[in-house]
Design a protein around this motif. Structure first.
Motif, short mmCIF file in Angstrom:
data_model
loop_
_atom_site.label_atom_id
_atom_site.label_comp_id
_atom_site.label_asym_id
_atom_site.label_seq_id
_atom_site.Cartn_x
_atom_site.Cartn_y
_atom_site.Cartn_z
N LYS A 22 27.74 20.98 0.09
CA LYS A 22 28.65 21.95 -0.52
C LYS A 22 30.04 21.35 -0.71
CE LYS A 22 26.34 26.12 1.27
NZ LYS A 22 25.85 26.67 0.00
N ARG A 23 30.53 20.62 0.28
CA ARG A 23 31.85 19.99 0.15
C ARG A 23 31.86 19.01 -1.02
NH1 ARG A 23 33.18 18.50 6.49
NH2 ARG A 23 33.77 20.61 7.19
N ALA A 24 30.79 18.21 -1.13
CA ALA A 24 30.72 17.26 -2.25
C ALA A 24 30.71 17.99 -3.58
CB ALA A 24 29.47 16.39 -2.10
N MET A 25 29.98 19.11 -3.65
CA MET A 25 29.93 19.90 -4.88
C MET A 25 31.31 20.44 -5.24
SD MET A 25 26.33 21.98 -4.55
CE MET A 25 24.77 21.21 -5.03
N LEU A 26 32.04 20.94 -4.25
CA LEU A 26 33.38 21.47 -4.51
C LEU A 26 34.30 20.39 -5.05
CD1 LEU A 26 33.73 23.69 -1.32
CD2 LEU A 26 33.83 24.52 -3.67
N ARG A 27 34.16 19.16 -4.55
CA ARG A 27 35.00 18.06 -5.04
C ARG A 27 34.61 17.64 -6.45
NH1 ARG A 27 33.96 16.09 0.32
NH2 ARG A 27 32.36 14.67 -0.54
N SER A 28 33.36 17.87 -6.83
CA SER A 28 32.85 17.35 -8.10
C SER A 28 33.03 18.31 -9.27
CB SER A 28 31.36 17.00 -7.97
OG SER A 28 31.18 15.95 -7.04
N ALA A 29 33.45 19.53 -9.02
CA ALA A 29 33.58 20.53 -10.07
C ALA A 29 35.05 20.80 -10.39
CB ALA A 29 32.89 21.83 -9.67
N SER A 30 35.35 21.02 -11.66
CA SER A 30 36.72 21.35 -12.05
C SER A 30 37.11 22.74 -11.59
CB SER A 30 36.85 21.25 -13.58
OG SER A 30 36.59 19.94 -14.02
#
Length: 268
Positions: free
Chosen positions: A199-207
């Motif tokens: 989830k943390r990686a996803m948050l970093r990867s989305a605008s």
């Protein structure tokens, strides 16, 4: 009865026992012993195996499929919980998605409810690690589907681990639709560290990110912090259907995030 027949009978009984607990949410050992016509000791052995598989959680005198602050409920239970709220959230969040954009969705059943309405916003590029969402969207008209790999976890029906985090970090999407197990005023939480890392990686990867949670997640904490409550645009439902995008959510930007979108109408 042969040894193979006994093994098969035990497996079938445990499967039926798990399904019963998922339907009810909780059950006592005595109730299970009576329902399945076996001894209390047999029930305990069956529950030990189901707990090992991540299907249920034992407590003194009984068992539950519901989450605690250190135990996330199995996917089979989550697929049956708060269906009306999740459907309302799914319709609402799908209405916030721009056609032609790229959307990442996590392995939550709330995000799955959003996925069921993504065809209404097509054409879209959809990225996910959730096998159930992959099954749902594979071949859907107007949906370009990208699956994130990793180690498969049956209790979540999703791909996790280092390989999944690496795959997420190689992406950059317009939007993330994410849910989590618990929300306080300051943080989003989850019980399992492998889920947290993805989830943390996803948050970093989305605008831009939309946090979609039903009322049962509010004012709760769990073992691990996912992120501060200043890192995502949120669309929240309590017990109310969200039939149209509210201004707070529709107009939120990366500098005004985690807006609460609630309506005080009971679901019927």
């Amino acid at each position: 009865m042969s040894s193979r027949q006994r093994v098969n009978a035990g497996a079938a009984r445990r499967q039926a026992m798990a399904e019963l607990v998922v339907r009810r949410g909780t059950a006592s050992v005595a109730e299970l012993a009576e329902s399945f016509g076996v001894s209390v000791m047999t029930v305990h052995r069956d529950l030990d195996e189901l707990e090992r598989q991540g299907m249920v959680r034992k407590f003194r005198g009984g068992v539950t499929a519901q989450a605690s602050n250190v135990f996330e409920s199995n996917i089979a239970y989550r697929l049956t919980a708060h269906l009306a709220e999740k459907e309302a959230i799914g319709r609402h969040v799908a209405g916030l998605i721009e056609p032609g954009s790229s959307v990442m969705i996590d392995d939550s059943t709330t995000a799955l409810a959003v996925a069921r309405h993504l065809g209404e916003a097509a054409p879209l590029t959809v990225v996910t690690n959730f096998l159930e969402a992959i099954r749902l969207l594979a071949g859907a008209p107007g949906i370009r589907l990208m699956a994130l790999g990793g180690e498969y976890h049956a209790s979540h029906d999703s791909f996790l681990g280092v390989a999944c985090v690496d795959a997420v970090e190689a992406m950059s999407t317009d939007l993330l639709v994410v849910s989590t197990s618990a929300i306080s005023d300051s943080y989003a939480f989850h019980q399992e560290q492998e889920i947290v890392l993805v989830k943390r990686a996803m948050l970093r990867s989305a605008s831009r990110s939309i946090l979609a949670v039903d009322h049962s997640k509010l004012e709760r904490v769990a073992l691990h912090r996912v992120a501060p409550s200043t890192t995502s645009t949120s669309s929240w439902s309590t017990r109310a259907p969200l039939t149209t995008p509210c201004g707070a959510c529709a107009n939120a930007t990366t500098t005004s995030r985690w807006r609460r979108c609630e309506e005080a109408v009971n679901l019927t």
